[in-house]
Design an enzyme around this catalytic site. Structure first.
Site, PDB file in Angstrom:
ATOM      1  N   ILE A  86       0.949  -1.261   0.020  1.00 40.34           N
ATOM      2  CA  ILE A  86      -0.133  -0.111   0.039  1.00 40.34           C
ATOM      3  C   ILE A  86       0.949   1.190   0.140  1.00 40.34           C
ATOM      4  CG2 ILE A  86      -1.593   1.419   1.443  1.00 40.34           C
ATOM      5  CD1 ILE A  86      -3.142  -1.073   2.015  1.00 40.34           C
ATOM      6  N   ASP A  90       8.499  -0.032   5.028  1.00 40.61           N
ATOM      7  CA  ASP A  90       9.400  -0.985   5.362  1.00 40.61           C
ATOM      8  C   ASP A  90       9.383  -2.016   4.505  1.00 40.61           C
ATOM      9  OD1 ASP A  90      10.579   0.279   7.670  1.00 40.61           O
ATOM     10  OD2 ASP A  90       8.728  -0.286   8.892  1.00 40.61           O
ATOM     11  N   HIS A 146      -3.047  -0.865   8.564  1.00 39.49           N
ATOM     12  CA  HIS A 146      -2.348  -1.649   9.157  1.00 39.49           C
ATOM     13  C   HIS A 146      -1.579  -0.846  10.156  1.00 39.49           C
ATOM     14  CE1 HIS A 146       0.968  -3.942  10.704  1.00 39.49           C
ATOM     15  NE2 HIS A 146       0.412  -5.112  10.406  1.00 39.49           N
ATOM     16  N   VAL A 206      -5.018  -7.646   1.761  1.00 42.73           N
ATOM     17  CA  VAL A 206      -5.614  -8.964   2.327  1.00 42.73           C
ATOM     18  C   VAL A 206      -6.809  -8.382   3.438  1.00 42.73           C
ATOM     19  CG1 VAL A 206      -3.817 -10.297   1.289  1.00 42.73           C
ATOM     20  CG2 VAL A 206      -3.933  -9.789   3.701  1.00 42.73           C
ATOM     21  N   HIS A 210      -5.590  -9.431  10.803  1.00 42.24           N
ATOM     22  CA  HIS A 210      -5.886  -8.330  11.460  1.00 42.24           C
ATOM     23  C   HIS A 210      -7.608  -7.984  11.160  1.00 42.24           C
ATOM     24  CE1 HIS A 210      -2.251  -6.985  12.880  1.00 42.24           C
ATOM     25  NE2 HIS A 210      -1.636  -7.044  11.636  1.00 42.24           N
TER      26      HIS A 210
HETATM   27 CO    CO Z   1       0.510  -6.849  11.432  1.00 42.34          CO
END
Ligand code: CO
Length: 262
Positions: A86, A90, A146, A206, A210
C-alpha cells in the site's frame, strides 16, 4: 537478440488461503493481463508468512531475492517488479534492497506502491467510494489500516483527509499499529452524535488476521466489539483492497509506469 521478459508481483503475503486467492492472486492476474506473453511470478516480503505457509500448508513462496535468482537462472534479461504494497514503507524498502543486487545481472524496472502520488490517493478514494457506496446520514464508514513506525505512515492521514475533501464527511481511517489508532477514531465519532451505525472495512490488500480478528473478531478488544460497547450498530465487511477491481487497476497502471532500477 534473445530478450526473455518476466513480471514479478511482490506482496507482503498472507497465510489465509481464502483471502490469498481473492486478493493477491486476483491482483497478480490483473497486473499480468497488461503484459501478454510475459511470464508472471509471485514473491512475498514477509519471511514470517513464507515460513507459516511452508509449515502449515506445505506451500513454497519465494522472497524477492529467491524469485529474481530463479528468473536470472532461467535466462531472463528484463524483469519488471510490481509491489502490491500500500505504501512506500518498510516492506517496499525491503523489496528494493533484495532486488538491488540483480540490477547488474538484468534490466530491472520497479513500479510504485499503491499510495504514492497525490493522484494515486485520489484514485484510491474514488475506488473506495465507488465500490462501497456513500454512507447514510447516521452512518460512518471506518477503515482499519495496518499502520507502521515508518514515516510513510502519514499516508493514512492524507487518505482520511482526502476522503472527506471528496465528500465523504462520515469516513474515518484508523490503524492497528500506527497513527491514528482506534481511540482517535472513537473520539472523532463521539464528536458526531448523529452517527449511530458503523460500517467497518480493512484498508489492507488482504483480509487476513488483522481483519478477521482485530477488526471483526468477537473478542472484547476487537474494533467491532469496542464500537458495539459504545452503542454503535456495526456491520463488518471482510473485503481486502485486492478484491476491488479499481484498486487492482491502479497497481496494474503502476506496473506499466515502472521505471528502470539500478
Ligand atoms: Co500486522
Amino acid at each position: 537478440m534473445n530478450e526473455k521478459k518476466a513480471l514479478l508481483v511482490v506482496s507482503f503475503g498472507t497465510s489465509h488461503l481464502d483471502t490469498l486467492e481473492k486478493t493477491i492472486a486476483a491482483a497478480e492476474e490483473a497486473i499480468s493481463a497488461r503484459f501478454p506473453g510475459v511470464v508472471m511470478r509471485r514473491a512475498f516480503t514477509s519471511g514470517m508468512i513464507i515460513k507459516a505457509l511452508r509449515q502449515r500448508e506445505g506451500i513454497e513462496i519465494d522472497n524477492v531475492q529467491e524469485a529474481l535468482a530463479r528468473l536470472a537462472a532461467e535466462g531472463c534479461t528484463q524483469v519488471k517488479v510490481q509491489p502490491t504494497h500500500i505504501m512506500n514503507g518498510d516492506e517496499y524498502e525491503k523489496m528494493l534492497a533484495q532486488a538491488a543486487p540483480f540490477a547488474e545481472k538484468m534490466a530491472l524496472s520497479v513500479g510504485k506502491p499503491l499510495l504514492t502520488s497525490v493522484q494515486d490517493f485520489r484514485d484510491v478514494c474514488r475506488a473506495l467510494m465507488a465500490q462501497l457506496g456513500a454512507p447514510a446520514g447516521d452512518e460512518a464508514v471506518v477503515f482499519m489500516g495496518h499502520g507502521t513506525g515508518h514515516y510513510a505512515n502519514a499516508a493514512y492521514s492524507q487518505l482520511d483527509y482526502m476522503l472527506r475533501d471528496m465528500g465523504w464527511k462520515n469516513a474515518f481511517i484508523g490503524t492497528v499499529e500506527g497513527y491514528p489508532e482506534l481511540s482517535e477514531v472513537l473520539r472523532r465519532l463521539e464528536e458526531r452524535p448523529e452517527l449511530r451505525r458503523v460500517r467497518l472495512y480493512p484498508l489492507m490488500i488482504v483480509a487476513g488476521d488483522h481483519a478477521k480478528n482485530d477488526m471483526a473478531g468477537d473478542e472484547p478488544d476487537s474494533w467491532k466489539s469496542q464500537l458495539e460497547q459504545r452503542g454503535y450498530q456495526v456491520e463488518c465487511c471482510l473485503m481486502g483492497l485486492g478484491e476491488y477491481p479499481a484498486i487492482r487497476e491502479i497497481l496494474a497502471s503502476h506496473a506499466l509506469e515502472a521505471e528502470r532500477y539500478g
